[in-house]
Design a protein around this motif. Structure first.
Motif, short mmCIF file in Angstrom:
data_model
loop_
_atom_site.label_atom_id
_atom_site.label_comp_id
_atom_site.label_asym_id
_atom_site.label_seq_id
_atom_site.Cartn_x
_atom_site.Cartn_y
_atom_site.Cartn_z
N ARG A 118 -22.50 -16.30 -29.73
CA ARG A 118 -21.79 -16.69 -28.50
C ARG A 118 -20.35 -17.69 -28.97
N GLY A 119 -20.16 -18.64 -29.61
CA GLY A 119 -18.99 -18.55 -29.22
C GLY A 119 -18.28 -17.87 -30.14
N LEU A 120 -18.36 -16.63 -30.85
CA LEU A 120 -16.85 -15.76 -31.18
C LEU A 120 -16.81 -15.25 -30.11
N GLY A 121 -17.64 -14.68 -29.45
CA GLY A 121 -17.29 -14.03 -28.14
C GLY A 121 -16.72 -14.64 -26.61
N GLN A 122 -16.93 -16.10 -27.31
CA GLN A 122 -16.49 -16.91 -25.85
C GLN A 122 -14.21 -16.16 -26.37
N HIS A 123 -14.68 -17.35 -27.66
CA HIS A 123 -13.44 -16.89 -27.90
C HIS A 123 -12.25 -16.39 -27.69
N ALA A 124 -13.26 -14.61 -27.90
CA ALA A 124 -12.31 -14.20 -28.15
C ALA A 124 -12.02 -13.18 -26.42
N ARG A 125 -12.80 -14.19 -25.96
CA ARG A 125 -13.03 -13.29 -24.24
C ARG A 125 -11.33 -14.39 -23.75
N ALA A 126 -11.17 -15.69 -24.25
CA ALA A 126 -10.43 -16.83 -23.60
C ALA A 126 -9.09 -16.18 -24.32
N SER A 147 4.45 -17.17 -30.04
CA SER A 147 3.50 -17.80 -31.01
C SER A 147 2.32 -18.94 -31.12
N ILE A 148 2.35 -20.00 -30.29
CA ILE A 148 1.19 -20.42 -29.92
C ILE A 148 0.18 -19.65 -30.02
N TRP A 149 -0.02 -18.06 -29.08
CA TRP A 149 -0.89 -17.45 -28.96
C TRP A 149 -1.13 -16.71 -30.40
N LEU A 150 -0.50 -16.31 -30.77
CA LEU A 150 -0.69 -15.70 -31.91
C LEU A 150 -0.88 -16.93 -33.15
N GLY A 151 -0.54 -17.99 -33.05
CA GLY A 151 -1.34 -19.25 -33.85
C GLY A 151 -2.98 -18.94 -34.17
N GLU A 152 -3.09 -19.64 -32.56
CA GLU A 152 -4.74 -19.18 -32.19
C GLU A 152 -5.70 -17.39 -32.79
N PHE A 168 -8.65 -17.63 -34.77
CA PHE A 168 -9.72 -17.50 -34.85
C PHE A 168 -10.40 -15.94 -35.83
N VAL A 169 -9.78 -15.96 -36.36
CA VAL A 169 -9.77 -14.38 -37.04
C VAL A 169 -10.18 -14.61 -38.10
N GLU A 170 -9.57 -16.48 -38.60
CA GLU A 170 -9.98 -17.30 -39.87
C GLU A 170 -11.35 -17.50 -39.69
N ALA A 171 -11.57 -18.27 -38.73
CA ALA A 171 -12.54 -18.65 -38.45
C ALA A 171 -14.20 -17.70 -38.52
N GLY A 172 -13.47 -16.72 -37.83
CA GLY A 172 -14.59 -15.73 -38.03
C GLY A 172 -14.66 -14.98 -39.26
N ARG A 173 -13.54 -15.19 -39.64
CA ARG A 173 -14.59 -14.83 -41.50
C ARG A 173 -14.97 -15.14 -41.95
N ASP A 206 -17.71 -17.57 -40.27
CA ASP A 206 -18.82 -18.23 -40.32
C ASP A 206 -18.39 -17.90 -39.22
N PRO A 207 -18.65 -16.47 -38.47
CA PRO A 207 -19.01 -15.49 -36.75
C PRO A 207 -19.45 -16.96 -36.74
N ARG A 208 -21.13 -16.41 -36.73
CA ARG A 208 -22.03 -17.74 -36.05
C ARG A 208 -21.61 -19.26 -35.52
N ALA A 209 -20.92 -19.89 -36.57
CA ALA A 209 -20.12 -21.49 -36.53
C ALA A 209 -19.46 -22.12 -35.30
N LEU A 210 -18.61 -20.52 -34.61
CA LEU A 210 -17.22 -20.49 -33.21
C LEU A 210 -18.08 -20.80 -32.78
N GLY A 211 -17.43 -22.23 -31.17
CA GLY A 211 -18.45 -22.42 -30.84
C GLY A 211 -17.76 -23.80 -29.48
#
Length: 120
Positions: free
Chosen positions: A71-79, A99-104, A108-113, A115-120
């Motif tokens: 869920r968290g991964l999906g919500q972040h991807a949607r945002a 630059s801000i968007w690319l940083g985010e 996102f990519v690093e957090a997903g790598r 623990d993709p289930r921990a994003l929230g």
């Protein structure tokens, strides 16, 4: 439909769903790697095919992740997808906004790598 037929149909459905979930999970590392690669290829001065592919991939991840329990991964991807769509709408976007968007996206990519289930 009798109970045995319904039970068999339910088993087939849940088997296919589990297979699709496994497929999503096993493909996630390469999907995240591709998102990171595309972020590195995006030229803020002239967003190109990389931006369009990023938007499409983020859209797919957003829908699939929620379906398969991320869920968290999906919500972040949607945002990220929605903000990218806004950035791509304007003819001129400040380099700082990209630059801000690319940083985010990178976060996102690093957090997903990690623990993709921990994003929230």
């Amino acid at each position: 439909m009798d109970d045995r037929m319904q039970h068999a149909a339910d088993q087939q459905f849940f088997s296919r769903l589990a297979s699709a979930n496994d497929s999503f999970a096993s493909g996630l590392p390469s999907t995240l790697a591709r998102l990171g690669q595309l972020g590195g290829e995006l030229d803020p001065a002239a967003p190109n095919a990389a931006a369009a592919e990023l938007q499409a991939m983020l859209h797919t991840v957003a829908g699939s992740a929620v379906t398969f329990g991320y869920r968290g991964l999906g919500q972040h991807a949607r945002a990220l997808e929605q903000r990218l769509r806004v950035l791509m709408t304007f003819d001129a976007v400040a380099h700082a906004d990209w630059s801000i968007w690319l940083g985010e996206l990178g976060e996102f990519v690093e957090a997903g790598r990690r623990d993709p289930r921990a994003l929230g």
